[in-house]
Structure formats: structure tokens, C-alpha cells
Design a protein around this motif. Sequence first.
Motif, short mmCIF file in Angstrom:
data_model
loop_
_atom_site.label_atom_id
_atom_site.label_comp_id
_atom_site.label_asym_id
_atom_site.label_seq_id
_atom_site.Cartn_x
_atom_site.Cartn_y
_atom_site.Cartn_z
N TRP A 48 0.87 -1.47 -0.09
CA TRP A 48 -0.14 -0.24 0.26
C TRP A 48 1.00 1.02 0.19
CZ3 TRP A 48 -3.19 -2.48 4.58
CH2 TRP A 48 -3.95 -3.70 4.48
N ILE A 49 1.94 1.37 0.45
CA ILE A 49 2.76 2.10 1.47
C ILE A 49 3.81 2.55 -0.12
CG2 ILE A 49 2.24 2.28 3.45
CD1 ILE A 49 5.96 1.62 2.51
N ASP A 51 2.63 2.37 -2.99
CA ASP A 51 1.53 3.29 -3.60
C ASP A 51 2.07 4.94 -3.76
OD1 ASP A 51 -1.00 4.50 -5.41
OD2 ASP A 51 -2.08 2.59 -4.99
N ALA A 57 -3.51 4.83 -0.75
CA ALA A 57 -3.03 4.46 0.41
C ALA A 57 -3.59 4.47 1.74
CB ALA A 57 -1.21 4.90 0.24
N LEU A 122 1.63 7.35 7.56
CA LEU A 122 2.30 6.44 6.37
C LEU A 122 3.44 7.48 5.48
CD1 LEU A 122 1.35 5.63 3.41
CD2 LEU A 122 0.55 8.19 2.38
N ARG A 126 6.80 5.05 4.98
CA ARG A 126 7.32 5.25 3.93
C ARG A 126 9.26 5.34 4.38
NH1 ARG A 126 2.84 8.37 0.66
NH2 ARG A 126 1.44 7.02 -0.81
#
Length: 353
Positions: A48-49, A51, A57, A122, A126
Motif C-alpha cells: 500500500w505505502i 503506491d 494508501a 504513512l 515510507r
Amino acid sequence: MTVLLATKRDEFERHIWDHAADEFQAQFDERRELTANELFFLKQVHSWIIDPDNNAALKSLGDALRQDEDRVAVLLQICGLTRSKILSDLRASASAIGVNIPSNYKKIASTTGWSIAGPYLLKRLRSCFGHFDPKTPNIEDLFQALNQATWPGYIRQQRAKLSGHEAEYRVATLLFSLSIPFTPQEKAENPLCRDAQIDNISFDLIIPNIQNPKVVVKSTVHTANIGQYGESKDHLEMSEARDWINKKYPLGEKPTLLAFIDGIGFKNNRDGLNGVLSKSDEFCQFKSLWKAVVIAAKRLNLPIHVALPTSVQNDFIDFINRWNAKDLIVDLDKLQSTVGWIEAGEGLVARIG
């Protein structure tokens, strides 16, 4: 019989707790391996991250955390965050825009605070492992490495809190196992519970009860330099207890003020150590935990035996004589079996009859 402070200090130095080798402390140094479910979840988070679509995300991440709030903890750890830090950081950002941040870190995805918490989390996810190649065959190994690397920092606050109460917990569980009455009994299950109080004076443990205290226990353990505040606090609390006993009880009826004091943190804080040792009647350490049993047994006239190696008996002969406790002591080296005996520092203890 008054024991000289120099004698107490000498005993303390010879038996100081090696917390680095202690099993309780070791549990904080090594994290259990991640479960298969946790690994699968982290692989999902990774997909997800990476993306670049932030909205997508955040939606996937938020939905997953709302579905299972326990997942928040493993993400915080992997990011090198703590349960308290994320809340304090989010509150600082939320105050300016009037968004409420929950008091429980597990709820960050379940409230309006997710509008701040989501981007915050997030960004850190990342920066932490956004560069991992999802096609790497050993990506699980990378997560396991992160799991171990981030654990000590993540658990630091809880470690400090629980370590500070480990001494009274060990005394409480030992007393409970020997059917020696004490209060609060909850200490044997929850060392963070409230202390017992008499006349607004707090004690970690009272033997046998508040109405008829024979032994009152104050514990203080420091595995790092305690600083001036620690010195003053430890000394002050012990002085208050000493003054209260001297004013309230006539000679011959005074409860024994027992200090459980240990830790390398006292080694370079002479004033703090002197304050506790000089104001207490007796003290014990992790290695000499059996001393607390001897004192309780003598004050309550209980049928208890203490098995000690000959070297320990010789080392503590003055204490044994002071408490007229030779009748309680047996030679550990001569025990044919240790079944039914309970570990108490360098000795074993058992209730007889």
C-alpha cells in the motif's frame, strides 16, 4: 540492634543486582518473532505505502487498522515510535485545527484524528521501509530484522515502568507462595496497583495487614543514574516512614521498616543510597530476597525454613544472629531434594508443617 551505615553499604556493594543478566530484564531485550499473520499484514502495508497515490494508501491502511486495532502496535514499533509519542505528536498538530486525538493509541484510525494520524503514520512507514523491493525473496527476513531492531526503543517506557515495580512484585509473589499474609494482595498479580497506606504514608507492602503492621516495605530499584531528584525522593520517602514509625509506635511495638534497594543506579549516588540505608531497619536485594522471608517469619512466628549455601550463611552471619534465626536456616548444599522449595535470591525457602 543498630547496624552501621558503612556495614550496610559494604553489603549492598557486594550483592548489587546485575540487571543485564536478569531474566525479567532480558524479556525486554529480545522481541518474539512476528507471527505469520503479522508478516502477511506488513507485506500488505508495504504494497500500500509504495503506491504513490496517498489517498488509496491511506484508505487501505485505515480500513485495515479499523478492522483490527491490535495491528496499530506492530506498525508503531516498526516505525520506531512509541505508544505515547504518536499521541503527543498528533495532539500538537491537532490543537491548531480543533481535531480530537483519542487517549488510546489503538483508536487512531477509528476517529476523526485519522485525518492527521494517517498522513503522519504513512510518512514514517515510507521512510522506514518504503525502499524495500517487494520482489525480494527474503522480505520476511527484513521485517524480522526490523522487528528486533526497533523493539528496545518501542518498549523502553514500559520497561522502565515495570522494572520500577519488579522488586515489590517479587516480594509479593514470594510471600503469597509461602502463605505469609500481606497487603495489598493484588501486588502478586499486578505490581502497578496502588500501594497500601497508613496515616497517609505509602508502603509497597505491609505484613500482615494495615491494622497490625509488623513489617512495612518500601522498594526502590534503579538501573541507571538516579540523579539528584531520585536521591531526594528516595531519601525523603524513607525519612517520612522512619519519622512516622518513631512517633506512632512505642519502643517494642514498632514495625520493621524494610527497604528493598538495589541497582547499579545507586553506585554513583552516595547520598541517595545513604539516605535509604540509614533510615531503614533492614534492607534486602534481589540476591538476598530470602532476608525478607526471615524477617516476616520471625515477626509473625511462622514455620518457615530458609536453605542457604554455606558461603551465604557465613556472609550474612550477623543478620542471622541479629534475628536469632539459626533455627530457620538449613544447609542448601545438604538438601536431598529441592521439590517444594521456592527460589528467593541466593537461597530457597519453604513453609513447613
